[in-house]
Design an enzyme around this catalytic site. Structure first.
Site, PDB file in Angstrom:
ATOM      1  N   LYS A 225       0.807  -1.084  -0.263  1.00 22.81           N
ATOM      2  CA  LYS A 225      -0.033   0.202  -0.019  1.00 22.81           C
ATOM      3  C   LYS A 225       0.829   1.310   0.164  1.00 22.81           C
ATOM      4  O   LYS A 225       2.183   1.362   0.551  1.00 22.81           O
ATOM      5  CB  LYS A 225      -0.862  -0.014   1.321  1.00 22.81           C
ATOM      6  CG  LYS A 225      -1.850   1.212   1.305  1.00 22.81           C
ATOM      7  CD  LYS A 225      -2.998   0.921   2.425  1.00 22.81           C
ATOM      8  CE  LYS A 225      -3.968   2.215   2.376  1.00 22.81           C
ATOM      9  NZ  LYS A 225      -5.004   2.096   3.514  1.00 22.81           N
TER      10      LYS A 225
ATOM     11  N   SER B  10      -9.985   2.127   2.769  1.00 26.23           N
ATOM     12  CA  SER B  10      -9.015   2.911   1.836  1.00 26.23           C
ATOM     13  C   SER B  10      -8.092   2.233   1.171  1.00 26.23           C
ATOM     14  O   SER B  10      -7.284   2.488   0.325  1.00 26.23           O
ATOM     15  CB  SER B  10      -8.017   3.928   2.739  1.00 26.23           C
ATOM     16  OG  SER B  10      -7.306   3.279   3.902  1.00 26.23           O
TER      17      SER B  10
ATOM     18  N   SER C 132     -10.496  -0.026   6.824  1.00 27.45           N
ATOM     19  CA  SER C 132      -9.797  -0.037   5.535  1.00 27.45           C
ATOM     20  C   SER C 132      -9.182  -1.011   4.998  1.00 27.45           C
ATOM     21  O   SER C 132      -8.787  -1.163   3.765  1.00 27.45           O
ATOM     22  CB  SER C 132      -8.711   1.187   5.452  1.00 27.45           C
ATOM     23  OG  SER C 132      -9.304   2.531   5.431  1.00 27.45           O
TER      24      SER C 132
END
Lengths: 477, 483
Positions: free
Chosen positions: B76, B151, B175
């Site tokens: 990420k 997210s 998330s």
């Protein structure tokens, strides 16, 4: 109307740790800009603070030195504001729960003693520096200092004159150096004072509106700034004006203070507990560990000097007013081995006067404690008189050698040969018949005159005690 | 190979059936083909990835391979990785190359894993649909018109489209679990403090936690073995013995007490999702588990509490993006204040600005007690709900998200509807507990995740619970069409 000034201080003391308060970067002063700014110091994305244990120990040391409450659980909070030399956009400080609670410090102003109450002291990080002017209309940022540990020490509004405020600041300055948590270097910003000043009609117990004089880095400026600010506030009020809460700066060139920002412009710092740091918990064992390594405090040392060395209270207080002086005294006494009071007289007298005159720290004294002891030994064993000793000391100060070699070189050895002294006494008696007559008529004073003549005749080298004795015998005979 | 589990990949590498370079190239090729549309990755550096793969091959040849050596993992874009552009999904950091490695990144490096690329995400992890990214929205591989969740939407889409065998995510309010649910993956948010936050760009420090996203619970366990562990550079990192998260995978579930919070099966839950979750729970009963109804009475408070605390922390955490030292700076400005204002106005997107404003407001003098302090008190009540519940059960189960993947644009103009996406996940972050989502079936043709919430440090138990289910179901092996 009679006015009273009310003063409180906030002092930022830079702690003498090797590394910064929340990272491993060095705290050394004077390096090339940004060479001591690591990822944490420049607040790169993703970096986190880790508390420096040494900084906490310094705070505990200070708490012990002022007999303060130690916050067993204190909390780091973020003080949010934007400034280019504040890399994170917030300063990590302590707000609601500080590491050091209420304590006190006793100061001496003239002959009076006064206790100043300390509200709290908290740990926080310093900001970097904005360098204006070097970059053609731009501002340079040096983050070497960002993250240097500070202990902010806050007093109650207990001081009532510039002299008291300066006495407190000096005492605090000595104390933080004494316990080894700060190098005390005011030029480098290791010890900076913010002074809150307000005035009120004498007798009133309501505080007036205060203005805060920021960043005073010398005691002389502090005195000037407070005096100016006090006059200004009184004049303003007497002219029918009002004081607005403000932050002011002192300009050493004009000797005036001027407002930097008013309260309306002041930031709302939006303090909240820093979620990156756990509450700081200090255990009994942590405190004991610091205690075990604490130096003797000035107050304890003063009491000990009175008992151990038989010093009068005034001498003991003066000698322990700085660590350097106390160390000097102790070293000289140990080497001398004689009466400590004589050492105290010399340290507080000739040594202090010379240092003062030349603006030197006692650590840099040209006459070492060993050398002073050497001189005092010659007084004690009657080699020289106290008066001659002053001349020898002056010569030692300018580097002419130790006491013995100066006495030898200059032929200052005291005459203790009673035969030689008798010769001098006889000559003096013969030449001063009038004085002898006065003495015999009962005028004791005339005796001192005769002693003086004998000393003069010996160029100060005759042993005064022997002169006294021989003179007395001859006059009685 | 693209469907293989991490264990199978490790075996293939060990038996020289494929090299790490070949495996990495295989995934890079898929990325080149699929990413232009799906947009799961924001930064690729095949030279770096292949160099790591070659180094891994050398380790394998020397017999020094660990379970993840040579396996490509998508990271990420919230984790700083030395020499890699690290953007956090923001224009503010679009030009920022990290000069250091996050703890998580160095853990993967040390394990010999290959960094396959940096994945797309909601800007500064603020969002539940991956639509707030400066680098554009991400498509859900199951239905390209729909969002992957957020997210960690890029990581979810990357694994779902088999553009990576596994990925990292971070979870502040859901998330990891919500995108795992929407993309048919397994995702774990560990107990707060289990994975170091060092080098992980902060959104809300007291809630942020890194975790793995993969196809199966077993893969999650292998990832956790790399990611978890004490790090002295993070003061909130927990000093615990290193554990093997695979140790309990094969344990039988007989006697497991599953708590079913009645608040998680109430209004707001999509009927199709409810059905899938109930079927999954029925499956657990078949595996020998018991169920017990529990109550988490303060559940409805978790969203307002979160939307006070998280923005408060964020408003302060994001202050460092001021244009002074790195990142975006406005091209033209008249003075310092103008530079700050323009830089931040240009550098941050609308959702980030909204949260900075809310956070600044709730911390302001005069509002602090009514908002921030009150929210902190309620946070404790929410944590106490779970404390009570875990006296009656071993794990808690329910939906991970109230619905399946929604259409892109559907909720962008309604922040509150978007915030409700995290209805079932946020309380877990507020309490600091571990939470996991595992694929449990489909509703309206879209994946549905079952959320498993464990007590503190019960990750191994939760992975066991996920793994046992995956031994008797095949939802986690399903693949979207057209990839």
């Amino acid at each position: 109307m009679q006015w009273e000034v009310v003063i409180g201080l906030e002092t930022h003391v830079q702690l003498q740790t090797k590394t910064k308060i929340f990272c491993g970067a060095s705290t050394a002063f004077g390096a090339e800009p940004n060479t001591q700014a690591d990822a944490v110091s420049i607040a790169l994305p993703g970096v986190l603070p880790v508390l420096n244990r040494e900084a906490v120990q310094c705070a505990i040391r200070f708490a012990l030195a002022i007999d303060a409450e130690i916050g067993r659980r204190s909390v780091f909070a973020r003080k949010n504001y934007f400034y280019p030399d504040l890399p994170k956009g917030y300063q990590i400080s302590q707000y609601e729960l500080p590491v050091v609670g209420k304590g006190k410090l006793t100061i001496q102003v003239g002959d009076a003693e006064k206790t100043i109450n300390i509200t709290r002291a908290h740990l926080e990080e310093d900001a970097g520096k904005s360098l204006h002017g070097d970059f053609h209309g731009m501002t340079g940022i040096d983050l070497n200092r960002a993250g240097t540990p500070l202990l902010e020490i806050v007093t109650e509004p207990d001081m009532r004159s510039a002299a008291e405020a300066v006495a407190y600041a000096k005492k605090l300055h000595e104390l933080v150096m004494w316990v080894g948590i700060c190098d005390g270097n005011m030029q480098e910003g290791s010890f900076r004072c913010d002074v809150n000043v307000s005035v009120r009609p004498k007798g009133s117990d309501k505080l007036g509106t205060r203005r805060e004089i920021k960043n005073l880095n010398s005691f002389r400026f502090m005195q000037q700034a407070i005096e100016y600010e006090t006059r200004w506030q009184i004049e303003t009020l007497e002219d029918g004006g009002t004081i607005h809460q403000a932050t002011v700066l002192f300009d050493p060139d004009t000797g005036e203070t001027r407002a930097m920002r008013s309260k309306e412009e002041a930031n709302d710092y939006r303090y909240f507990p820093d979620p990156d740091l756990l509450p700081l918990v200090i255990s009994e064992a942590d405190i004991e560990a610091v205690k075990a390594r604490m130096p003797e405090l000035p107050e304890d040392m003063k009491n000990r000097f009175e008992q151990e060395y038989g010093l009068p209270a005034y001498d003991a207080t003066t000698i322990t007013s700085s660590r350097g002086m106390a160390d000097y005294f102790v070293a000289a006494v140990a080497e001398f081995g004689g009466e400590a009071k004589l050492v105290a007289n010399w340290v507080m007298g000739s040594v202090a006067a010379k240092l003062n005159e030349e603006g030197k720290d006692i650590a840099a004294s040209p006459v070492s404690p060993m050398q002073l002891a050497g001189l005092l030994k010659r007084i004690a064993d009657n080699t020289i008189s106290g008066k001659i000793a002053k001349d020898v000391f002056a010569a030692m100060w300018v580097g002419e050698g130790d006491a013995d070699s100066i006495i030898e070189q200059k032929g200052l050895k005291q005459v203790s040969d009673s035969g030689a002294i008798e010769v001098i006494v006889d000559e003096v008696l013969a030449a001063n018949a009038a004085m002898v007559a006065e003495y015999k008529a009962g005028k004791e004073k005339a005796f001192n005159g005769l002693v003086g003549q004998c000393m003069k005749a010996s160029k100060g080298k005759a042993n005064p005690a022997q002169v006294n004795e021989i003179l007395k015998n001859k006059l009685a005979g | 190979m693209i469907n293989a589990s991490l264990k199978e990949l490790a075996a293939a590498l060990a038996s020289k059936q494929i090299s790490s370079v070949e495996l990495t190239q295989l995934f890079l090729d898929r990325i080149v083909r699929l990413n232009p549309e799906i947009n799961a990755y924001v930064t690729l550096d095949s030279d770096k990835s292949l160099a790591q793969a070659a180094a891994a091959d050398a380790l394998i040849a020397q017999g020094k391979a660990g379970p993840l050596t040579g396996i490509p993992v998508a990271q990420k874009d919230i984790f700083c990785a030395k020499g890699w552009r690290t953007t956090c999904g923001s224009k503010m950091l679009a030009n920022f190359t990290a000069p250091y490695d996050a703890h998580i990144i160095s853990q993967f490096d040390a394990a010999g894993a290959v960094n396959l690329g940096k994945t797309n995400m909601d800007e500064f992890a603020m969002g539940s649909s991956n639509e707030t990214s400066f680098f554009g929205k991400v498509q859900n591989p199951w239905d390209r018109a729909r969002v992957p969740g957020g997210s960690s939407g890029g990581s979810a889409a990357a694994v779902a489209a088999r553009m990576a065998p596994a990925a990292t995510g971070t979870d502040t309010g859901g998330s990891i679990r919500q995108p795992a649910s929407l993309c048919g993956l397994s995702g774990l948010k560990p107990t707060y403090g289990v994975c170091s936050r060092y080098g992980m760009i902060a959104f809300a420090s007291s809630l942020d936690q890194a975790g793995p996203m993969a196809k199966s619970a077993e893969d999650l366990a292998l990832m956790m073995n790399v990611m978890a562990g004490f790090d002295s550079r993070d003061s909130t990192s927990l000093q615990r013995e290193k554990e093997d998260y695979t140790r309990d995978l094969a344990k039988p579930l007989a006697g497991l007490r599953i708590g079913l919070p009645k608040e998680y099966f109430a209004e707001g839950l999509d009927a199709g999702v409810a059905k899938v979750v109930e079927e999954a729970i029925a499956q657990y009963r078949k595996l020998g588990a018991e169920t017990v109804e529990i109550s988490l009475p303060n559940t409805q408070l978790s969203i307002p509490v979160y939307y006070v605390l998280a923005p408060a922390e964020a408003s302060s955490n994001l202050s460092r993006y001021d244009g002074v030292r790195y990142g975006h700076r406005a091209a033209e400005y008249t003075d310092l204040m103008d530079m700050y204002c323009k830089t931040r106005a240009e550098g941050f997107g609308a959702e980030v600005k909204r949260r900075i404003m809310v956070g600044t407001y709730v911390l302001s003098a005069g509002y602090y007690d009514a908002y921030y302090l009150k929210a902190q008190q309620l946070r404790r009540l929410i944590a106490q709900d779970f404390e009570q519940a875990f006296r009656q059960c071993d794990v808690i189960m329910g939906p991970a998200a109230p619905g399946t993947a929604f259409k892109a644009g559907e909720k962008t103009d309604d922040p509150v509807a978007m915030y409700l996406e995290d209805l079932y996940t946020i309380a877990v972050n507020l309490a600091g507990l571990p939470g996991m989502s595992v694929p449990a079936g489909f509703a309206n043709g879209l994946p549905v995740g079952l959320q498993v919430i464990g007590n503190y440090f019960d990750e191994a138990r939760m992975l066991n619970v996920g793994h046992a289910y995956q031994q008797v179901t095949d939802w986690h092996t399903r693949m979207p069409e057209g990839i």
